[in-house]
Scaffold this active site. Sequence first.
Site, short mmCIF file in Angstrom:
data_model
loop_
_atom_site.label_atom_id
_atom_site.label_comp_id
_atom_site.label_asym_id
_atom_site.label_seq_id
_atom_site.Cartn_x
_atom_site.Cartn_y
_atom_site.Cartn_z
N SER A 255 0.83 -1.20 0.00
CA SER A 255 0.00 0.00 0.00
C SER A 255 0.86 1.24 0.00
O SER A 255 2.04 1.21 0.35
CB SER A 255 -0.91 0.01 1.22
OG SER A 255 -0.16 0.40 2.34
N LYS A 256 0.24 2.34 -0.40
CA LYS A 256 0.98 3.60 -0.44
C LYS A 256 1.36 4.03 0.97
O LYS A 256 2.27 4.82 1.17
CB LYS A 256 0.11 4.66 -1.11
CG LYS A 256 -0.25 4.24 -2.52
CD LYS A 256 -0.90 5.33 -3.31
CE LYS A 256 -1.19 4.78 -4.70
NZ LYS A 256 -1.82 5.68 -5.59
N ARG A 257 0.64 3.48 1.93
CA ARG A 257 0.92 3.87 3.32
C ARG A 257 2.25 3.29 3.82
O ARG A 257 2.92 3.89 4.63
CB ARG A 257 -0.22 3.46 4.25
CG ARG A 257 -1.23 4.58 4.45
CD ARG A 257 -2.50 4.06 5.08
NE ARG A 257 -3.24 3.24 4.11
CZ ARG A 257 -3.85 2.11 4.42
NH1 ARG A 257 -3.81 1.65 5.64
NH2 ARG A 257 -4.52 1.45 3.51
N SER A 258 2.62 2.10 3.33
CA SER A 258 3.90 1.54 3.77
C SER A 258 5.00 2.35 3.10
O SER A 258 5.38 2.10 1.97
CB SER A 258 4.00 0.06 3.41
OG SER A 258 3.63 -0.15 2.07
#
Length: 485
Positions: A255-258
Site C-alpha cells: 500500500s501507499k501507506r507503507s
Amino acid sequence: MTKIRTRYAPSPTGKMHVGNLRSALYEFLVAKHDGGDFMLRIEDTDQERYVEGATEIIYRTLEKTGLIHDEGPDKDGGYGPYVQSERMQTGIYMKYAKELVEKGEAYYCFCDKERLASLKTEIVEGKEIMIYDKHCLSLSKEEVDANLAKGKPFVIRQNIPNEGTTTFHDELYGDITVENAELDDMILIKSDGYPTYNFANVVDDHTMNITHVVRGNEYLSSSPKYVRLYDAFGWEVPVYIHLPLITDENHKKLSKRSGHSSFEDLIEQGFVTEAIVNYVALLGWSPEDNCEIFTLDELIKNFDYRRISKSPAVFDIVKLRWMNSEYLKAMDFNVFYEMAEPYLKQALTKDFDLKKIAAMVKTRIEVFPDIAEHVDFFEALPEYDIAMYTHKKMKTDAASSLEVLKDVLPILEAQEDYSNDGLYQALVKYVEEKGCKNGYVMWPIRTAVSGKQMTPAGATEIMEVLGKEESLSRIRKGIALLENA
Ligand code: GLU
C-alpha cells in the site's frame, strides 16, 4: 515479424510506486529485449484523481532509472498526441464510441443519479458494483435523438449480451473464459465527455499500434470487456501480460501507506537507483540460472516474459538492503564518495579526512543512512563499559588492557608519524618486544580510541583519522577508566 511496441501508461495521480515502476520496467524490457519501441502515454482522463506535479515525477523517474522512452509527449514518433486529454480534443474517443453505437455494441444511457441509485448492486471482489439493467438499451433512435437535442446529460455504455461467453488469452494465465452475464455494461464515455480508462486504453493501444500490453493483474477481470471492444471494431487484440500482485512482508497488498513503496521515497532512504531497478526486476520475474545481480543492459538481454510468475511477489526491504549493499561494494569509489558525502557531513562536523572514513564504511553499510552509526564515535568518544576491554579470543581483560595502554602511551606520545603505516610499525615493534599476538595490543587500543565493540576499521586507521592529540586524549581516558575501576 512486426516490431514490438509497448507502452507505459501511467495516470498522473501521485508518486511512482514500486508497482508502477515494475510495470514501466517490464514494458521497457519486453520491447527492448526484442529491439522494439517503448512508448510513454499519459492517462489523465480521470480529472478527479489528477495530482499536480505527478507528470514531472514520471518523467524524472523514467530518466533516472534509464527507462528511456522512444516516443512520448516530449518525443513525437508519429502516433501523438501522447496525453489522453489532448487525444480527447481530437474527438477520437467520441468518434469510435459512436461507431460502436452504430454497430449496436454500445448505447446512449440517460439514467439519472436517482435511478442508478435504485438499481441492484453486487459485491464483486469486495467492492459494491452496480449492475446496470440495460434500461436505455430499449430507447428508440428517435427517443435518443430527442434527448440529445434537448441536451440531456448522457453516458455511452458498452452493450454486452446476457448470454454466451467471452474468451481471451493472457501469456501467463492462458485462455480465460467468462460468462457474459457476469460482465457489466461499463461506461465508455462519461457524462463530462471524457472516455473512461476502460475505453481509452483500447482505442489508444490500437491506434498507437501497441503490440504487447503489460500491466497489473487488477486489469485481468476487465480484459474480457476490452477484448469484446477489439472484436467489435474488428481490431487485432494485443498480447496481454498481466503481472502478479506485489505484497508486503505480511502478504498484504503493497500500500501507499507503507512508506517504502515509492521510488523517490526509496532514494530518500538511501538506496541507489541501480539497486532499486535490479530489485524491482525480480518482483515477479526470475532468470533461468537464479542469478540476482543485473545491470539494466543485462536485464534487457536476459528478460524473458514467459518466466514471469503468477504468484504474488513479496516486497522484502531486507533483501533490497542486501542488494543495495552489493551495489555499494561494487561502486566506483569516487561515485560512492559523492553520494556518501552529505551523510558523512551530517554525522561529522569536525575536520576529518572524510575520504578515508568513506573508504572504511563502503563495504559495511547497506544504505547511506547507516553511515551515521558506523562513524559517530569519530565525532565524540561515546561512554563505554570497561567490560569491552575483555575479549576471549584476543586474550585480553581489564588488567592486561591497562598494562598495554600504559606501555603504549609513551610510544604514541613520541610518535611523529600518525599515518596508519607509521602507527602500525611502531605498535608492531612493541608487540614483538612483548612477544604477544597483535590483537592483545590492538584490541585495547581500538577500544580506547573508539569506545565501540564494532568499528569500520582497526586501531591504527582510526588513530590516523583522529590525529595525535585526540588519539592520546582517548588513550589517557581509557587508562583513567581502567585505573578507577
Ligand atoms: N493508467 C493505468 C494505470 O495507471 C494504466 C493501466 C495499463 O497499463 O493499461 O493503472
